[in-house]
Enzyme design. Structure first.
Site, PDB file in Angstrom:
ATOM      1  N   ARG A 236      44.491  49.521  34.950  1.00 21.13           N
ATOM      2  CA  ARG A 236      42.835  50.451  35.614  1.00 21.13           C
ATOM      3  C   ARG A 236      43.441  51.752  36.327  1.00 21.13           C
ATOM      4  O   ARG A 236      44.604  51.684  37.030  1.00 21.13           O
ATOM      5  CB  ARG A 236      42.633  49.460  36.764  1.00 21.13           C
ATOM      6  CG  ARG A 236      41.538  48.124  36.058  1.00 21.13           C
ATOM      7  CD  ARG A 236      40.381  48.636  35.457  1.00 21.13           C
ATOM      8  NE  ARG A 236      39.926  47.301  34.726  1.00 21.13           N
ATOM      9  CZ  ARG A 236      39.667  46.944  33.621  1.00 21.13           C
ATOM     10  NH1 ARG A 236      40.811  47.535  32.726  1.00 21.13           N
ATOM     11  NH2 ARG A 236      39.194  45.914  33.309  1.00 21.13           N
ATOM     12  N   GLU A 265      35.570  57.116  34.633  1.00 20.35           N
ATOM     13  CA  GLU A 265      35.579  57.016  33.056  1.00 20.35           C
ATOM     14  C   GLU A 265      34.043  57.125  32.667  1.00 20.35           C
ATOM     15  O   GLU A 265      33.450  56.540  33.086  1.00 20.35           O
ATOM     16  CB  GLU A 265      36.143  55.610  32.502  1.00 20.35           C
ATOM     17  CG  GLU A 265      37.373  55.515  32.908  1.00 20.35           C
ATOM     18  CD  GLU A 265      38.249  54.214  32.641  1.00 20.35           C
ATOM     19  OE1 GLU A 265      37.614  53.250  31.670  1.00 20.35           O
ATOM     20  OE2 GLU A 265      39.499  53.996  32.678  1.00 20.35           O
ATOM     21  N   HIS A 284      40.365  54.659  27.098  1.00 21.22           N
ATOM     22  CA  HIS A 284      40.294  53.169  27.480  1.00 21.22           C
ATOM     23  C   HIS A 284      40.099  52.335  26.194  1.00 21.22           C
ATOM     24  O   HIS A 284      39.129  51.528  25.971  1.00 21.22           O
ATOM     25  CB  HIS A 284      39.179  52.809  28.592  1.00 21.22           C
ATOM     26  CG  HIS A 284      39.460  51.558  29.107  1.00 21.22           C
ATOM     27  ND1 HIS A 284      39.004  51.441  30.537  1.00 21.22           N
ATOM     28  CD2 HIS A 284      39.693  50.419  28.849  1.00 21.22           C
ATOM     29  CE1 HIS A 284      39.109  50.236  31.088  1.00 21.22           C
ATOM     30  NE2 HIS A 284      39.751  49.529  29.823  1.00 21.22           N
TER      31      HIS A 284
HETATM   32  N1  NAP Z   1      43.034  49.479  28.829  1.00 22.04           N
HETATM   33  C1  NAP Z   1      42.486  48.227  28.283  1.00 22.04           C
HETATM   34  O1  NAP Z   1      41.657  48.119  27.067  1.00 22.04           O
HETATM   35  C2  NAP Z   1      42.619  46.825  29.071  1.00 22.04           C
HETATM   36  C3  NAP Z   1      42.412  45.817  28.174  1.00 22.04           C
HETATM   37  C4  NAP Z   1      42.859  44.558  28.813  1.00 22.04           C
HETATM   38  C5  NAP Z   1      43.232  44.420  29.862  1.00 22.04           C
HETATM   39  N2  NAP Z   1      43.413  45.557  30.756  1.00 22.04           N
HETATM   40  C6  NAP Z   1      43.923  45.395  32.402  1.00 22.04           C
HETATM   41  O2  NAP Z   1      45.064  44.510  32.260  1.00 22.04           O
HETATM   42  C7  NAP Z   1      45.094  43.737  33.329  1.00 22.04           C
HETATM   43  C8  NAP Z   1      46.041  42.617  32.962  1.00 22.04           C
HETATM   44  O3  NAP Z   1      45.510  41.728  32.044  1.00 22.04           O
HETATM   45  P1  NAP Z   1      46.082  40.059  31.960  1.00 22.04           P
HETATM   46  O4  NAP Z   1      45.378  39.462  30.703  1.00 22.04           O
HETATM   47  O5  NAP Z   1      47.524  40.405  31.724  1.00 22.04           O
HETATM   48  O6  NAP Z   1      45.970  39.550  33.219  1.00 22.04           O
HETATM   49  P2  NAP Z   1      46.254  38.334  33.800  1.00 22.04           P
HETATM   50  O7  NAP Z   1      47.204  37.488  33.022  1.00 22.04           O
HETATM   51  O8  NAP Z   1      45.075  37.662  34.372  1.00 22.04           O
HETATM   52  O9  NAP Z   1      47.075  38.839  35.031  1.00 22.04           O
HETATM   53  C9  NAP Z   1      47.508  37.895  36.158  1.00 22.04           C
HETATM   54  C10 NAP Z   1      48.801  38.087  36.531  1.00 22.04           C
HETATM   55  O10 NAP Z   1      49.130  39.230  37.190  1.00 22.04           O
HETATM   56  C11 NAP Z   1      50.177  39.311  38.095  1.00 22.04           C
HETATM   57  N3  NAP Z   1      49.732  39.931  39.340  1.00 22.04           N
HETATM   58  C12 NAP Z   1      48.572  39.899  40.199  1.00 22.04           C
HETATM   59  N4  NAP Z   1      48.828  40.647  41.242  1.00 22.04           N
HETATM   60  C13 NAP Z   1      50.036  41.270  41.103  1.00 22.04           C
HETATM   61  C14 NAP Z   1      50.445  42.311  41.716  1.00 22.04           C
HETATM   62  N5  NAP Z   1      50.096  42.442  43.167  1.00 22.04           N
HETATM   63  N6  NAP Z   1      51.683  42.929  41.266  1.00 22.04           N
HETATM   64  C15 NAP Z   1      52.323  42.288  40.245  1.00 22.04           C
HETATM   65  N7  NAP Z   1      51.643  41.492  39.281  1.00 22.04           N
HETATM   66  C16 NAP Z   1      50.594  41.192  39.938  1.00 22.04           C
HETATM   67  C17 NAP Z   1      50.063  37.901  38.493  1.00 22.04           C
HETATM   68  O11 NAP Z   1      51.705  37.609  37.928  1.00 22.04           O
HETATM   69  P3  NAP Z   1      52.402  36.882  39.106  1.00 22.04           P
HETATM   70  O12 NAP Z   1      52.029  35.389  39.208  1.00 22.04           O
HETATM   71  O13 NAP Z   1      53.798  36.681  38.478  1.00 22.04           O
HETATM   72  O14 NAP Z   1      52.591  37.518  40.504  1.00 22.04           O
HETATM   73  C18 NAP Z   1      49.397  37.112  37.614  1.00 22.04           C
HETATM   74  O15 NAP Z   1      49.826  36.019  36.914  1.00 22.04           O
HETATM   75  C19 NAP Z   1      43.553  43.407  33.384  1.00 22.04           C
HETATM   76  O16 NAP Z   1      43.243  42.876  34.677  1.00 22.04           O
HETATM   77  C20 NAP Z   1      42.680  44.620  33.094  1.00 22.04           C
HETATM   78  O17 NAP Z   1      42.606  45.343  34.256  1.00 22.04           O
HETATM   79  C21 NAP Z   1      43.153  46.704  30.221  1.00 22.04           C
END
Ligand code: NAP
Length: 331
Positions: A236, A265, A284
């Site tokens: 983000r 965006e 994005h």
């Molecule tokens: N550009 C795009 O097209 C696109 C597409 C999909 C997603 N995204 C973005 O990518 C993000 C991640 O997606 P995901 O599916 O991987 O999410 P997710 O699995 O729900 O991410 C959760 C994990 O994030 C970690 N986290 C939380 N707070 C944190 C912090 N302060 N520092 C570091 N790590 C932290 C935690 O790991 P720990 O428990 O190990 O701390 C948690 O297990 C989404 O939230 C979205 O904003 C972008």
């Protein structure tokens, strides 16, 4: 599950184009489906049990909330829930699920593509081609290079596996430091990112946007990166301080940035990121690999079958944290 004797009502919020999700036949067989746009959402929510946010960045539920008294489950066709969550929803008993998993491999591939494009200077070579210049450049091998993946969620883990497979050294930055993580090996604490980014040739941001990650990649973090380093932000926009990033790029503090997400965006046409040397802008789309819309619809249909059968939904969002915690971190 809906009380016996009453048919479940599922509202599907579609976007301005009116495009409807495919693959909902199995849901339609067992529930009443109501399609609506944002303007019709308050009326559509009357007596509804489930809301499927096919228009995944919509904030319409917040405005319609007073009419959502019977709602018990919201599914959003996105991985990030930062635009969905608001205080009343967080405090309520309504279960929230997201598109966990759908974007993992596409985002990992996009990260690898961004790293390779930077290391092999593909964008520079395209500029030379446009100018019909036969101009040779040296490229950098990525085997042995170091990638720090900020965000140890499911996308971060898929990214770690792919980068390791091409010979890169990988670490994670999560909420807590630990060693022996199955995907990252070492995980450092993201709250102390400035102490750790100097190790990395590529810093890859794939964390959820939360109060802890907003502005996480600030001037101190960027200032601690190697001048030869490359920042990838697919998560983000507000996780990275854009002014500090522009300053680092303009003053030689950082070699490049591949950015898929932005504070605003679409990125405004006069924004300096479009033209700053070393910056690659994509609109994005890093998770949007062909077939993604079908996969998102199928994922909801599968979850709906569980819900309609009264079975628990796997991987609910922790609404207070703002993401799906890893299984071992759940209460
Ligand atoms: N550009 C795009 O097209 C696109 C597409 C999909 C997603 N995204 C973005 O990518 C993000 C991640 O997606 P995901 O599916 O991987 O999410 P997710 O699995 O729900 O991410 C959760 C994990 O994030 C970690 N986290 C939380 N707070 C944190 C912090 N302060 N520092 C570091 N790590 C932290 C935690 O790991 P720990 O428990 O190990 O701390 C948690 O297990 C989404 O939230 C979205 O904003 C972008």
């Amino acid at each position: 599950m809906t009380p016996p004797g009453r048919r479940t009502t599922v509202v599907v919020l579609v976007g301005p184009t009116g495009e409807r999700p495919a693959h909902l036949g199995t849901v339609e067989a067992r529930a009443e489906l109501r399609y609506t746009d944002a303007a019709g959402l308050p009326d559509a929510l009357d007596g509804a049990d489930v809301l499927f946010l096919w228009d995944f960045f919509s904030t319409a539920l917040r405005d319609a909330w007073p009419r959502a008294g019977s709602l018990r489950w919201v599914h959003v066709a996105a991985a990030g829930v930062d635009t969905l969550l608001f205080d009343e929803l967080v405090r309520s008993d309504v279960v929230v699920t997201n598109a966990r998993g759908v974007f993992d491999r596409p985002m990992a591939e996009f990260t690898l593509a961004s790293i390779l494009a930077h290391a092999k200077q593909l964008h520079v070579l395209r500029d030379h081609q446009r100018a019909a210049q036969w101009r040779r450049e040296e490229t950098t091998p990525i085997a042995g290079q170091a990638a720090l993946i900020v965000g140890t969620g499911s996308i971060g883990r898929a990214t770690a596996a792919l980068l390791r497979a091409v010979g890169m050294r990988v670490r994670g930055a999560g909420r807590t430091a630990r060693s022996d993580d199955p995907d990252f090996g070492d995980v450092v604490a993201s709250a102390r990112l400035a102490e750790h980014v100097g190790w990395a040739d590529h810093v890859v941001v794939v964390a959820p946007l939360t109060p802890q990650t907003r502005g996480l990649v600030d001037a101190s973090v960027l200032g601690a990166m190697k001048p030869s380093a490359h920042l990838v932000n697919l998560a983000r926009g507000p996780i990275v301080d854009t002014d500090a990033l522009l300053h680092a790029l303009r003053t030689g503090g950082l070699a490049g940035a591949s950015l898929d997400v932005f504070d605003t965006e679409p990125l405004p046409a006069d924004h300096p990121l479009w033209t700053t040397p070393g910056v690659v802008v994509s609109p994005h789309l890093s998770g949007d690999a062909r077939g993604w819309r079908d996969e998102l619809a199928r994922q909801f249909a599968d979850l709906a079958q569980l819900w309609l059968s009264g079975r628990p939904l796997p991987d609910p969002v922790d609404k207070r944290l703002g993401f799906v915690p890893a299984p071992e971190a759940r209460p």
